[in-house]
Write a protein that holds these residues in place. Structure first.
Motif, mmCIF file in Angstrom:
data_model
loop_
_atom_site.group_PDB
_atom_site.id
_atom_site.type_symbol
_atom_site.label_atom_id
_atom_site.label_comp_id
_atom_site.label_asym_id
_atom_site.label_seq_id
_atom_site.Cartn_x
_atom_site.Cartn_y
_atom_site.Cartn_z
ATOM 1 N N PHE A 72 -125.814 75.919 1.991
ATOM 2 C CA PHE A 72 -125.461 76.547 0.586
ATOM 3 C C PHE A 72 -126.317 75.152 -0.331
ATOM 4 O O PHE A 72 -125.054 74.975 -0.946
ATOM 5 C CB PHE A 72 -124.406 76.432 0.070
ATOM 6 N N ALA A 73 -127.044 74.709 0.342
ATOM 7 C CA ALA A 73 -127.104 73.453 -0.338
ATOM 8 C C ALA A 73 -127.911 74.447 -1.902
ATOM 9 O O ALA A 73 -127.689 73.087 -3.519
ATOM 10 C CB ALA A 73 -128.218 73.182 0.182
ATOM 11 N N LEU A 74 -128.350 75.447 -2.032
ATOM 12 C CA LEU A 74 -128.545 75.647 -3.530
ATOM 13 C C LEU A 74 -128.101 76.478 -3.838
ATOM 14 O O LEU A 74 -128.242 76.441 -5.370
ATOM 15 C CB LEU A 74 -130.053 76.839 -3.084
ATOM 16 N N SER A 75 -126.948 76.706 -3.504
ATOM 17 C CA SER A 75 -125.619 77.640 -4.162
ATOM 18 C C SER A 75 -126.018 78.859 -5.028
ATOM 19 O O SER A 75 -126.761 79.282 -4.745
ATOM 20 C CB SER A 75 -124.890 75.940 -4.540
ATOM 21 N N VAL A 76 -125.130 78.524 -5.992
ATOM 22 C CA VAL A 76 -125.376 79.216 -7.468
ATOM 23 C C VAL A 76 -126.560 79.395 -8.029
ATOM 24 O O VAL A 76 -127.152 80.174 -9.371
ATOM 25 C CB VAL A 76 -124.763 79.554 -8.132
ATOM 26 N N THR A 77 -128.192 78.165 -7.875
ATOM 27 C CA THR A 77 -128.380 77.631 -9.121
ATOM 28 C C THR A 77 -129.688 79.102 -8.581
ATOM 29 O O THR A 77 -130.605 79.283 -10.264
ATOM 30 C CB THR A 77 -128.870 77.110 -8.453
ATOM 31 N N PRO A 78 -129.976 79.780 -7.841
ATOM 32 C CA PRO A 78 -130.916 80.635 -8.372
ATOM 33 C C PRO A 78 -129.983 82.197 -8.895
ATOM 34 O O PRO A 78 -131.250 82.710 -9.632
ATOM 35 C CB PRO A 78 -131.259 81.033 -6.629
ATOM 36 N N TYR A 79 -129.334 82.061 -8.430
ATOM 37 C CA TYR A 79 -128.750 83.462 -9.161
ATOM 38 C C TYR A 79 -128.533 83.002 -10.636
ATOM 39 O O TYR A 79 -128.672 84.359 -11.472
ATOM 40 C CB TYR A 79 -126.925 83.959 -8.764
ATOM 41 N N ILE A 121 -136.231 83.282 -6.378
ATOM 42 C CA ILE A 121 -136.461 81.787 -6.663
ATOM 43 C C ILE A 121 -135.697 81.707 -5.681
ATOM 44 O O ILE A 121 -135.712 80.152 -5.984
ATOM 45 C CB ILE A 121 -135.063 82.222 -8.145
ATOM 46 N N GLY A 122 -134.463 81.608 -5.212
ATOM 47 C CA GLY A 122 -134.064 81.218 -3.542
ATOM 48 C C GLY A 122 -135.123 80.691 -2.972
ATOM 49 O O GLY A 122 -134.464 79.811 -1.995
ATOM 50 N N PHE A 123 -135.928 81.215 -2.433
ATOM 51 C CA PHE A 123 -136.813 81.173 -1.477
ATOM 52 C C PHE A 123 -137.902 80.321 -2.594
ATOM 53 O O PHE A 123 -138.247 79.254 -1.781
ATOM 54 C CB PHE A 123 -137.594 82.658 -1.612
ATOM 55 N N ALA A 124 -138.634 80.214 -3.925
ATOM 56 C CA ALA A 124 -139.005 79.569 -3.736
ATOM 57 C C ALA A 124 -138.670 77.814 -3.928
ATOM 58 O O ALA A 124 -139.205 77.249 -4.348
ATOM 59 C CB ALA A 124 -139.569 79.718 -5.058
ATOM 60 N N LEU A 125 -137.173 77.585 -4.471
ATOM 61 C CA LEU A 125 -136.451 76.339 -4.617
ATOM 62 C C LEU A 125 -136.262 76.286 -3.235
ATOM 63 O O LEU A 125 -136.449 74.813 -2.898
ATOM 64 C CB LEU A 125 -134.389 76.681 -5.353
ATOM 65 N N THR A 159 -132.981 79.619 1.712
ATOM 66 C CA THR A 159 -132.630 81.517 1.541
ATOM 67 C C THR A 159 -131.473 82.359 1.859
ATOM 68 O O THR A 159 -131.195 82.579 0.483
ATOM 69 C CB THR A 159 -134.592 81.957 1.549
ATOM 70 N N ALA A 160 -131.504 82.428 3.032
ATOM 71 C CA ALA A 160 -130.649 82.898 3.167
ATOM 72 C C ALA A 160 -128.774 82.130 2.836
ATOM 73 O O ALA A 160 -127.993 83.611 2.486
ATOM 74 C CB ALA A 160 -130.406 83.014 4.615
#
Length: 435
Positions: A72-79, A121-125, A159-160
């Motif tokens: 969960f490194a990206l957490s809720v940032t993409p959302y 956005i999650g895929f790009a990040l 991404t997942a």
């Protein structure tokens, strides 16, 4: 607030919702501890932890998962980014604006669009994060087929993870107590607060070794933090009420209207969004400097060294620019949320008037003036809370681990959750529970 949670536990349906929410938060924290394969996280942790760095700010929102390179490194940032983008586009794109006005069905379509944008956005990040890890030497494989395979696994895993967090937040909204995404951010920030006690212990050790000033500074900071929490609670509940009088009208033998009501305008109507915008923008120079350390050398790059020096987290220039950005973004965010002309037109169409002001443009001008004053008060409140840790750190020489943004998010989410539980109990007609 504590009485609300205790009374909510007495209701069986609500107790199930609370337990379900706690279970989802536990799953979220477990995901923050599951490492992504083919990565050496220790190569990134020290660099991300630099104060004033944009990546350090993201790490704070993710509860430390970003620096540890976990699922969960990206957490809720993409959302969150997708939600902000869709909200801004709703104001400028007529098709999205029409969806927002179509009631529940339109909101479902906007939620679906936000979900797809968040996935993109999650895929790009995830791709950007992969190249960041590669640049910092945190990857186990960088050449040949192993490098390509590990790249695909890392990007798809991140991404997942972002999509799974989005789904967990939606499950809290549907089956839990609501405020799903906010509660996940809350859990991530709370998990980082152990560093506050570690810092306090270190300063107490310094005081015992002869630095007696910390015996005065530590209690002072505790008192100021408690005062800020009380200040946040008061300002979150504060609102300006514009009185509205509806004209009487006769339909057949019955008379309708004639009642008095008000339009509530909250002082802190924009929440923490201006701080998030301002923090992201002002952290860009420090992030660029982290990628290119030679820019700090005044003998080689005097101009860049002066600019990056002004954007150091502990500097006064940083605090002043940060404060002004918060005020500017607060006005911007309120401007896209409230349309005084539309409010005035709705009042006129429903035979409503603000006492002392004619319908139409005079009412619109009055609402605009009130919004300007309330927005200024809310912006100053946000700016003071966000800048106070920087000022205290500069005055005392201490590293204030507890940021104003963290306090705003934690206190705001706690208050929203408490109000949600109160609303649920009132809906179930449990009299006396809130007394």
């Amino acid at each position: 607030m504590f009485d609300t949670f205790r009374n909510a536990w007495k209701i069986q349906d609500l107790r199930k919702k609370i337990l379900y929410t706690v279970m989802v938060i536990v799953v979220f924290r477990l995901g923050c501890a599951i490492p992504v394969p083919f990565i050496r996280p220790e190569a990134l942790q020290a660099w991300v932890g630099e104060t004033g760095n944009l990546l350090g700010y993201i790490d704070m929102l993710t509860g430390g998962a970003f620096a540890r390179c976990t699922l969960f490194a990206l957490s809720v940032t993409p959302y969150i980014n997708a939600s902000i983008i869709i909200q801004l586009l709703t104001v400028s794109i007529p098709a999205l604006e029409q969806l927002a006005k179509e009631g529940e069905e339109g909101r479902k379509k906007l939620t679906r669009i936000t979900r797809y944008v968040g996935a993109g956005i999650g895929f790009a990040l995830a791709i950007a994060y992969y190249f960041l890890l590669r640049g910092q030497g945190a990857l186990l494989y960088t050449e040949g087929a192993s490098a390509w395979f590990s790249a695909v696994v890392i990007v798809l895993t991140f991404t997942a993870g972002s999509l799974l967090i989005q789904w967990l937040g939606e499950q809290i909204d549907v089956k839990g107590i609501g405020n799903g995404i906010s509660l996940l951010i809350f859990a991530g920030i709370i998990s980082r607060w152990s560093s506050v006690f570690t810092s306090a212990k270190n300063y107490l050790d310094l005081a015992a070794e002869g630095e007696t000033k910390y015996y005065f500074f530590l209690p002072l900071i505790v008192v100021l933090v408690l005062a800020v929490i009380v200040f946040i609670v008061i300002l979150n509940a504060a609102e300006r009420r514009i009185p509205v009088q509806y004209a009487k009208r006769v339909v057949g033998r019955k008379m309708y209207g004639g009642q008095s009501t008000h339009i509530p305008i909250k002082v802190n109507m924009s929440g923490v969004m201006p701080i998030i915008f301002a923090s992201s923008l002002i952290s860009i120079p420090g992030t660029i400097g982290s990628f290119f350390p030679t820019l700090y050398d005044s003998t080689v790059h005097p101009v860049w060294a002066a600019i990056l020096g002004a954007f150091q987290y502990s500097g006064w220039a940083y605090a002043v620019i940060y404060f002004l950005l918060i005020i500017g973004f607060n006005y911007f965010y309120v401007a896209i949320q409230y349309n005084p002309v539309e409010i005035a037109n709705n009042l006129r169409n429903n035979n409503g008037t603000v006492p002392g002001y004619r319908p139409g443009k005079p009412t619109s001008d009055f609402i605009t003036r009130v919004l300007g004053k309330i927005t200024l008060v809310g912006a100053l409140f946000l700016g003071i809370v966000a800048v106070m840790p920087i000022v205290l750190g500069a005055v005392t020489g201490m590293n204030i681990a507890l940021g104003g943004t963290s306090l705003l998010i934690v206190v705001g989410v706690a208050l929203d959750t408490s109000r949600s539980l109160e609303s649920y109990m009132l809906m179930r007609h449990h009299k006396g529970f809130l007394e």
